[in-house]
Design an enzyme around this catalytic site. Sequence first.
Site, short mmCIF file in Angstrom:
data_model
loop_
_atom_site.label_atom_id
_atom_site.label_comp_id
_atom_site.label_asym_id
_atom_site.label_seq_id
_atom_site.Cartn_x
_atom_site.Cartn_y
_atom_site.Cartn_z
N ARG A 234 0.89 -1.41 0.01
CA ARG A 234 0.67 0.15 -0.04
C ARG A 234 0.59 1.20 -0.21
O ARG A 234 1.66 1.16 1.12
CB ARG A 234 -0.98 0.15 1.44
CG ARG A 234 -2.00 -1.11 0.94
CD ARG A 234 -3.02 -1.02 0.16
NE ARG A 234 -3.68 -2.09 -0.07
CZ ARG A 234 -4.48 -2.84 -0.71
NH1 ARG A 234 -3.21 -3.21 -1.50
NH2 ARG A 234 -5.53 -3.60 -0.57
N HIS A 282 -0.86 -0.78 -9.86
CA HIS A 282 -2.00 -1.22 -8.89
C HIS A 282 -2.35 -2.81 -9.45
O HIS A 282 -3.45 -3.17 -9.67
CB HIS A 282 -2.67 -0.93 -8.27
CG HIS A 282 -3.90 -1.67 -6.95
ND1 HIS A 282 -3.83 -0.70 -6.16
CD2 HIS A 282 -3.91 -3.05 -6.38
CE1 HIS A 282 -3.65 -1.60 -4.63
NE2 HIS A 282 -3.33 -3.01 -4.71
P1 NAP Z 1 -1.01 -11.18 5.99
O1 NAP Z 1 -1.11 -13.11 5.69
O2 NAP Z 1 -2.09 -10.38 6.64
O3 NAP Z 1 0.57 -11.15 6.26
C1 NAP Z 1 0.89 -10.13 6.88
C2 NAP Z 1 2.30 -9.92 6.84
O4 NAP Z 1 3.01 -8.41 7.42
C3 NAP Z 1 2.38 -10.54 8.31
O5 NAP Z 1 3.52 -11.77 8.18
C4 NAP Z 1 2.54 -9.83 9.77
O6 NAP Z 1 3.38 -10.22 10.68
C5 NAP Z 1 3.29 -9.11 8.94
N1 NAP Z 1 3.62 -7.76 9.48
C6 NAP Z 1 2.04 -6.69 10.02
N2 NAP Z 1 2.31 -5.56 11.06
C7 NAP Z 1 3.55 -5.56 11.03
C8 NAP Z 1 4.52 -5.09 11.78
N3 NAP Z 1 4.33 -3.75 11.90
N4 NAP Z 1 5.37 -5.01 11.93
C9 NAP Z 1 6.19 -6.56 11.28
N5 NAP Z 1 5.20 -7.40 10.47
C10 NAP Z 1 4.28 -6.40 9.90
O7 NAP Z 1 -1.29 -10.05 4.59
P2 NAP Z 1 -1.26 -10.80 2.79
O8 NAP Z 1 -2.02 -11.85 2.62
O9 NAP Z 1 0.12 -11.55 2.27
O10 NAP Z 1 -1.07 -9.21 2.18
C11 NAP Z 1 -0.14 -8.49 2.50
C12 NAP Z 1 -0.60 -7.29 1.99
O11 NAP Z 1 0.01 -7.12 0.17
C13 NAP Z 1 -2.36 -6.68 1.80
O12 NAP Z 1 -2.69 -5.83 3.22
C14 NAP Z 1 -2.54 -5.67 0.42
O13 NAP Z 1 -2.34 -4.76 1.03
C15 NAP Z 1 -1.53 -5.77 0.26
N6 NAP Z 1 -2.18 -6.60 -1.52
C16 NAP Z 1 -1.91 -6.08 -2.63
C17 NAP Z 1 -1.78 -6.32 -3.68
C18 NAP Z 1 -1.30 -5.47 -5.62
O14 NAP Z 1 -2.08 -6.09 -5.91
N7 NAP Z 1 -0.51 -4.87 -5.48
C19 NAP Z 1 -2.55 -7.28 -3.91
C20 NAP Z 1 -2.92 -8.13 -2.88
C21 NAP Z 1 -2.68 -7.62 -1.83
P3 NAP Z 1 3.00 -12.07 11.80
O15 NAP Z 1 2.76 -13.26 10.10
O16 NAP Z 1 3.98 -11.97 12.41
O17 NAP Z 1 1.70 -10.71 12.12
#
Ligand code: NAP
Length: 319
Positions: A234, A282
């Site tokens: 993001r 995006h």
């Molecule tokens: P997820 O499964 O919830 O994983 C988030 C990761 O970030 C986890 O490893 C979490 O740690 C870590 N994290 C969160 N807050 C943190 C902090 N303060 N300090 C350190 N680590 C932190 O999410 P995901 O499914 O992988 O997706 C991630 C993001 O990708 C989404 O939220 C979305 O914004 C983005 N996205 C972008 C697109 C695009 O087309 N550009 C598409 C889809 C998603 P823990 O494991 O320890 O909780």
Amino acid sequence: MNSSSIPDVIPFIASKTYAHTQAWVRALQAVMPDERIVAFDAISDKEKAQCTVAIVANPDPADLQQLPQLLWVHSVWAGVERLLADLGDTELKIVRLLDPQLASTMAEAVLAWTLYLHRDMPAYARQQQQKLWQSLEYRRPQQRNIGLLGLGALGEAAAKKLIQAGFTVSGWSRHRKNIDGVECYAGDEELTLMLGKTDILICLLPLTPDTHGLLNARTLAALPAGASLINFARGAIIKDGDLHTAIDSGHIAHAVLDVFETEPLPVKEWHWEHPSVTVLPHCSAPTDRETASAIVAGNIRRYRESGVLPTTVDRIKGY
Ligand code: NAP
């Protein structure tokens, strides 16, 4: 289910301007023949009074407020920060999309743009403009340290793809992970340790109060001079002015940016014409309507059978 055997309507609710509502309704209905999936605008007041679950894509919160029995919503997007912000203080439970296909699409994008940076394509493009015939020193992928911010569903899949391609991979999360071949860092105190040895930094964090502005003058300065950055998460995770300064100074050699605080990226923005920035619209990991619909259908079927919700978003953590 209501007292007749006709199932309660499950509304699909998107913003008024969303162009793909009907395509979603068709795809969801095809995999849920026992349910009635209807676009929000087409359901009656009586039906609205009975809905307990809705499927959403950045819905207008005012639409959700018209559903007094609503218990939970299933988003068809993986990121939920906008939904959380829009909904504010509510008991409504949110289930986000967790789709292996999405993780695989993101991992493919991560590999593609990592190779773009690894094989010096921005520099060769500049050299071509100057008609300069000059090869740059080759480094093996093993000699390139990739740092992943976020080791969740998307980060872990990306890490595995990068390892398969031969890169040296580190990753950072809140809680320490254990992923074969990945040097795992955790917590605020270990962030700068990872940044200090990262050649290409890839952001796959959710946007939360803790990650807002996480990449700023201080953290970008912790990267070695000449490091590159890919943001597929993001826009607001990066302090944009600090990134601009770091790029202009050459400290950051190149940034591949797929996400921005304002999208579409306004034409006046500096990123468009900066030679050290690649702007993407995006597009790194679009939701696949077919696989996402099947996942939503499975979650709703299990809920109908057992009353058990899939894992819901943690409002305190913000993801
Ligand atoms: P997820 O499964 O919830 O994983 C988030 C990761 O970030 C986890 O490893 C979490 O740690 C870590 N994290 C969160 N807050 C943190 C902090 N303060 N300090 C350190 N680590 C932190 O999410 P995901 O499914 O992988 O997706 C991630 C993001 O990708 C989404 O939220 C979305 O914004 C983005 N996205 C972008 C697109 C695009 O087309 N550009 C598409 C889809 C998603 P823990 O494991 O320890 O909780």
